[in-house]
Design an enzyme around this catalytic site. Structure first.
Site, short mmCIF file in Angstrom:
data_model
loop_
_atom_site.label_atom_id
_atom_site.label_comp_id
_atom_site.label_asym_id
_atom_site.label_seq_id
_atom_site.Cartn_x
_atom_site.Cartn_y
_atom_site.Cartn_z
N PHE A 93 0.84 -1.19 0.00
CA PHE A 93 0.00 0.00 0.00
C PHE A 93 0.88 1.25 0.00
CE2 PHE A 93 -2.43 3.21 2.39
CZ PHE A 93 -3.67 3.16 1.77
N ASN A 189 -3.56 1.87 10.73
CA ASN A 189 -4.32 2.23 9.52
C ASN A 189 -4.64 0.90 8.85
OD1 ASN A 189 -5.44 3.26 7.22
ND2 ASN A 189 -3.49 3.90 6.30
N PRO A 190 -5.71 0.25 9.32
CA PRO A 190 -6.03 -1.10 8.82
C PRO A 190 -6.80 -1.03 7.51
CG PRO A 190 -7.66 -0.43 10.42
CD PRO A 190 -6.72 0.73 10.28
C1 LIG Z 1 -4.49 0.46 4.44
S1 LIG Z 1 -2.99 -0.47 4.46
C2 LIG Z 1 -2.04 0.61 5.51
C3 LIG Z 1 -0.57 0.37 5.53
C4 LIG Z 1 0.21 1.37 6.39
N1 LIG Z 1 -0.23 1.30 7.77
C5 LIG Z 1 0.05 2.77 5.86
O1 LIG Z 1 -0.65 3.58 6.48
O2 LIG Z 1 0.62 3.09 4.81
C6 LIG Z 1 -3.41 -1.84 5.51
C7 LIG Z 1 -2.32 -2.88 5.70
O3 LIG Z 1 -2.80 -3.89 6.59
C8 LIG Z 1 -2.34 -5.16 6.16
N2 LIG Z 1 -3.25 -6.15 6.77
C9 LIG Z 1 -4.48 -6.53 6.35
N3 LIG Z 1 -5.02 -7.38 7.22
C10 LIG Z 1 -4.11 -7.56 8.21
C11 LIG Z 1 -4.10 -8.33 9.39
N4 LIG Z 1 -5.14 -9.08 9.76
N5 LIG Z 1 -3.00 -8.28 10.18
C12 LIG Z 1 -1.93 -7.51 9.83
N6 LIG Z 1 -1.89 -6.76 8.72
C13 LIG Z 1 -2.97 -6.77 7.91
C14 LIG Z 1 -2.39 -5.05 4.66
O4 LIG Z 1 -1.59 -6.04 4.05
C15 LIG Z 1 -1.87 -3.62 4.46
O5 LIG Z 1 -0.48 -3.60 4.37
#
Ligand SMILES: C[S@@+](CC[C@H](N)C(=O)[O-])C[C@H]1O[C@@H](n2cnc3c(N)ncnc32)[C@H](O)[C@@H]1O
Length: 284
Positions: A93, A189-190
């Site tokens: 992302f 930031n999920p």
């Molecule tokens: C919206 S992106 C945000 C990435 C980063 N925090 C940013 O703000 O640039 C959400 C991230 O959560 C990860 N993700 C999704 N489900 C997850 C989970 N259950 N546990 C850990 N990471 C997860 C995704 O792969 C992605 O990298």
């Protein structure tokens, strides 16, 4: 051909393809293709400098890919966030400027806490964790990411920053079992987009991984709520959770957190565009 002519033509091409900031993108891509600083390039443009043919060929290839809406940051391989240069590309992302609001709130929550512990859940490229670690070198910072591809970018970014961020691969919902009750601030930031809100921007829809976008459930808040529950286990009493959400979730997410019974002072904050963006909650 002169730099000015090349840039004008590229800007027109990108504008015609619906790129949001065509002139900026045209300049940044030329800086990348020519290996020059932006200021240097602007001076050369004003002075009427010619662009070497080899650079022009490489540049036109980049412009063509951008015309097809490949994200600018995938073409340059980097994104600037919270004072940190991050390596990004396909599979991770691209961090967004609006998420810097969350970083600001996290730093405020850390004020007055010496040698604090911070955990960033769903870290992607490591953007939030690294921005916090840069601003607070005294902090112990942990970060977790589920996607192996994204984790590889984060790993490279953590190493490049020399920040000491403790990066783990796995689910946020059961991360850092050895730090339970020890954490001062959890940032996240999920993924939070509902299934029926497919992003309009081609760059997002076709290039950000779907694991990074869709939060599950009808409202997109299944993963965020599970992540918040883990944050409640990680935080010490008085610790603070900061979680980003979609602008339409400014009431739903605080309500779901309030229903968890683990939080007090649940409140929502707006981003620089005035849109609801981050929920803040204090561990009871
Ligand atoms: C919206 S992106 C945000 C990435 C980063 N925090 C940013 O703000 O640039 C959400 C991230 O959560 C990860 N993700 C999704 N489900 C997850 C989970 N259950 N546990 C850990 N990471 C997860 C995704 O792969 C992605 O990298």
């Amino acid at each position: 051909m002169r730099i000015d002519q090349v840039l004008r033509s590229a800007t027109a091409t990108l504008s015609g393809a619906g790129v949001a900031s065509p002139a900026v993108d045209a300049e940044l891509l030329l800086a990348h293709a020519s290996g020059r600083e932006l200021g240097d390039l602007r001076r050369a443009r004003i002075l009427g400098e010619e662009l070497p043919e080899e650079t022009r060929t490489a540049y036109l290839e980049l412009v063509e890919r951008r015309r097809r809406r490949v994200p600018l940051q995938h073409l340059t391989g980097s994104a600037h966030f919270g004072g940190v240069d991050l390596h990004v590309g396909p599979g991770v992302f691209v961090p967004r400027p609006e998420t810097e609001v969350l970083v600001g709130l996290a730093l405020r929550a850390l004020d007055g806490r010496e040698g604090p512990t911070v955990v960033d859940l769903c870290t992607g490229s490591g953007a939030i964790a690294l921005a916090v670690a840069r601003a607070r070198p005294d902090a112990r910072v942990g970060a977790v990411e589920l996607s192996e591809e994204a984790h590889a970018y984060a790993s490279r970014n953590v190493e490049a920053a020399g920040s000491g961020v403790e990066l783990r691969l796995g689910r946020a919902q059961d991360a850092f079992g050895d730090w339970l009750g020890q954490v001062d601030v959890v940032t996240s930031n999920p993924p939070y987009i509902p299934p029926d809100a497919v992003p309009i921007d081609v760059e997002v829809r076709e290039h950000d991984p779907s694991l990074a976008l869709y939060g599950g459930g009808e409202d997109g808040l299944t993963v965020p709520v599970e992540v918040a529950a883990r944050a409640a286990e990680l935080l010490r009493p008085g610790g603070v959770l900061l979680m980003e959400h979609a602008d339409v979730q400014g009431e739903a997410l605080p309500a779901l957190l309030a229903a968890q019974g683990a939080w007090r002072e649940v409140e929502d904050h707006r981003d620089l565009a005035g849109l609801p963006r981050v929920t803040r909650a204090v561990r009871a």
